[in-house]
Enzyme design. Structure first.
Site, short mmCIF file in Angstrom:
data_model
loop_
_atom_site.label_atom_id
_atom_site.label_comp_id
_atom_site.label_asym_id
_atom_site.label_seq_id
_atom_site.Cartn_x
_atom_site.Cartn_y
_atom_site.Cartn_z
N ARG A 128 69.34 28.52 71.70
CA ARG A 128 68.38 29.59 71.43
C ARG A 128 66.97 29.11 71.81
NH1 ARG A 128 67.48 32.85 65.72
NH2 ARG A 128 67.20 30.74 64.88
N ASP A 130 64.27 28.99 57.34
CA ASP A 130 63.60 28.72 58.62
C ASP A 130 62.35 29.58 58.68
OD1 ASP A 130 64.42 31.27 59.37
OD2 ASP A 130 65.93 30.56 60.79
#
Length: 546
Positions: free
Chosen positions: A170, A459
């Site tokens: 990603r 996150d």
């Protein structure tokens, strides 16, 4: 010490970051020239798309609503499918996510998950050290030479290749620049750096491995997408990159995170733009909540999100979003991948561990029974639980694309029914937002992107939800249900001061002083209390990273 002293390693390229061990293996002249080519070919279009985001947000503010695009109705109505999945991405029943530090690379590949999302985005604080060393670690893993020994002397090595997860990288979203790498004097998009370095060094390597190991290929997750036009740009980047390196067209496969409310209205169009390179869509639930707050922050009472921890996937607007994702993916022959189970099991506290496993099992059973083909976990100990839930539905089948999903048509009104979630805005929720936001930002400033907080793996999306909810509550004059007081900037500043004092007492003077709490508090207040809403907290935060 800066790695560059005015002498670029490729024409027009300047590396302005600090020295990183083994950087010369990644930042070769050829690799940097490849990244520079991406920048020169596509940077103008990236900037146009970022401007289009701002224009669309202004339109949402003016109208207070969203709808499916009338000018792409023919795409939604037509009968088409994406390219068939490569063997490595046919069975995706459990995926694990995490940053690309050396220990995580080994643990994730060994976890028993079908896929590892190697994350240069929300789970990575983009220090130059993390950006470059993450690329080194992935190359070492593909070459079978990665190992790690902890400070306690515990050794970590890879299992046999046949037991390892498939890597899906990603890169960063379109909005983030990489200030340590300049082309013709302009910072390169973090997306071009992450994708470009990985593809340049590993595409041919993975294809060569694939002759013996079918679980190999240049595969990607695409984050923060806000429109099908942004996906079109990625498709053009993929086509360009494959042609430049002589890689067959369609070798790249990408899964798009539907983690913005605008993208939720363009799922068909997003898959259509990527169709030769498409692998599926993912329900990025945490950033999705942030996107709703960001886009409808001034939309009035209907769009006020209650305490974050009370909004579940069973909330009507979230359930509609996941139904539409499954319906769309399976109609188009693509994988539908579920959201993150962020709970952290505890190997020391049986009670915490049992509670986490119960919540994860319920979440994954709901997704498997709802038609998803796989889902995410954040910890290796959760892989068996998620696998059991999908095994119970899939059996020996690799996916359930033959399941069309719910027959109920999803409407724009259902996707926007935030008020239908119920719940309340409370002082306890406000306090939790301050606690989690502060703790995450402080860790991020120290270079940690995936952080365990209150038995949850958090996150950057966590901090975004925390600070955006605070902004929304203050600017909508929310009265807290449990105390009757109004959410105000002064109240938030008081909670921040109280939390800092509690952290100082918890850690002790010297440990507290060694952290970056003062900077974290200032940044948190800046992005939560500013008069104008900052689009991403990471934008002002980048200047504080090495």
């Amino acid at each position: 010490m800066a790695a560059d002293q005015g002498s670029p390693t490729a024409p027009g390229v300047t590396v302005a970051g600090p020295a990183v061990a083994r950087a010369e293996e990644v930042l070769t002249a050829q690799a940097l020239a490849f990244v520079a080519g991406l920048h020169r070919a596509f940077e103008g279009r990236r900037q146009e798309l970022l401007a289009a985001r701002r224009a669309r947000r202004a339109e949402i503010a003016r109208t207070g609503t969203l709808d499916f695009l009338p000018h792409t109705a023919q795409v939604r109505a037509a009968d088409w499918q994406v390219a068939a999945a490569p063997r490595a991405l046919t069975d995706r029943r459990v995926e694990i996510t995490g940053p690309t530090d050396r220990k995580m690379v080994i643990n994730a590949l060994n976890s028993g998950a079908k896929v590892w999302l190697a994350d240069f985005e929300d789970a990575t604080a983009p220090t130059w050290e993390n950006v470059v060393s993450g690329q080194v670690n992935l190359i070492d893993a593909f070459e079978g030479r990665i190992d790690f020994t902890s400070a306690q002397g515990k050794a970590y090595t890879l299992k046999p290749a046949a037991e390892l997860a498939t890597v899906v990288v990603r890169p960063r979203g379109w909005h983030l620049d990489e200030r340590h790498l300049l082309v013709d004097g302009t910072p390169v998009a973090g997306a071009f750096v992450d994708f470009g370095l990985y593809f340049f060094h590993n595409a041919a390597r993975l294809l060569a491995k694939g002759e013996q190991d079918p679980n190999s290929g240049p595969y990607f997750y695409l984050p923060k997408t806000e429109s099908h036009l942004e996906t079109r740009l990625w498709n053009e980047v993929f086509t360009h990159a494959q042609a430049e390196l002589g890689i067959p067209h369609g070798t790249i496969r990408a899964t798009v995170l539907i983690e913005t409310i605008t993208a939720a209205f363009e799922m068909d169009e997003i898959l259509y733009e990527l169709r030769d390179h498409a692998a599926g869509l993912n329900a990025g639930r945490w950033d999705y909540l942030f996107s709703i707050v960001k886009n409808f922050r001034d939309g009035g009472e209907h769009y006020i999100l209650p305490d974050r921890n009370t909004v579940t996937m069973a909330s009507p607007f979230m359930a509609a979003y996941t139904r539409l994702l499954v319906q769309t993916c399976h109609r188009r022959g693509a994988h539908a991948i579920g959201g993150m189970a962020a709970f952290i099991p505890s190997r020391k506290d049986p009670e915490v561990n049992a509670a986490a496993l119960v919540k994860v099992r319920a979440d994954k059973e709901r997704e498997a029974n709802g038609g998803f083909d796989g889902s995410w976990v954040a910890h290796p100990d959760l892989v068996p639980v998620a696998r059991e839930c999908f095994d119970a539905v899939l059996g020996e089948r690799p996916h359930q694309k033959d399941n069309p999903g719910s027959p109920e048509q999803v409407t724009a009104a259902q996707l926007l029914d935030v008020a239908g979630a119920g719940g309340h805005c409370t002082l306890a929720g406000l306090h939790n937002a301050v606690q989690v936001g502060l703790r995450y930002i402080e860790a991020w400033l120290r270079g940690l992107g995936a952080v365990g907080i209150f038995n949850m793996m958090e996150d950057a999306a966590t901090a975004e939800i925390s600070r955006s909810q605070i902004w929304q509550w203050i600017h909508n004059d929310v009265v807290l249900a449990d105390t009757g007081e109004k959410a105000t900037g002064d109240l938030v500043r008081r909670l921040v001061a109280e939390e800092l004092a509690a952290l100082q007492a918890e850690f002790g003077e010297s440990a507290y002083a060694a952290g970056r709490w003062t900077e974290a508090a200032a940044l948190f207040e800046q992005v939560a209390l500013a008069e104008e809403f900052p689009d991403f907290l990471t934008l002002p935060a980048l200047a504080l990273l090495d």
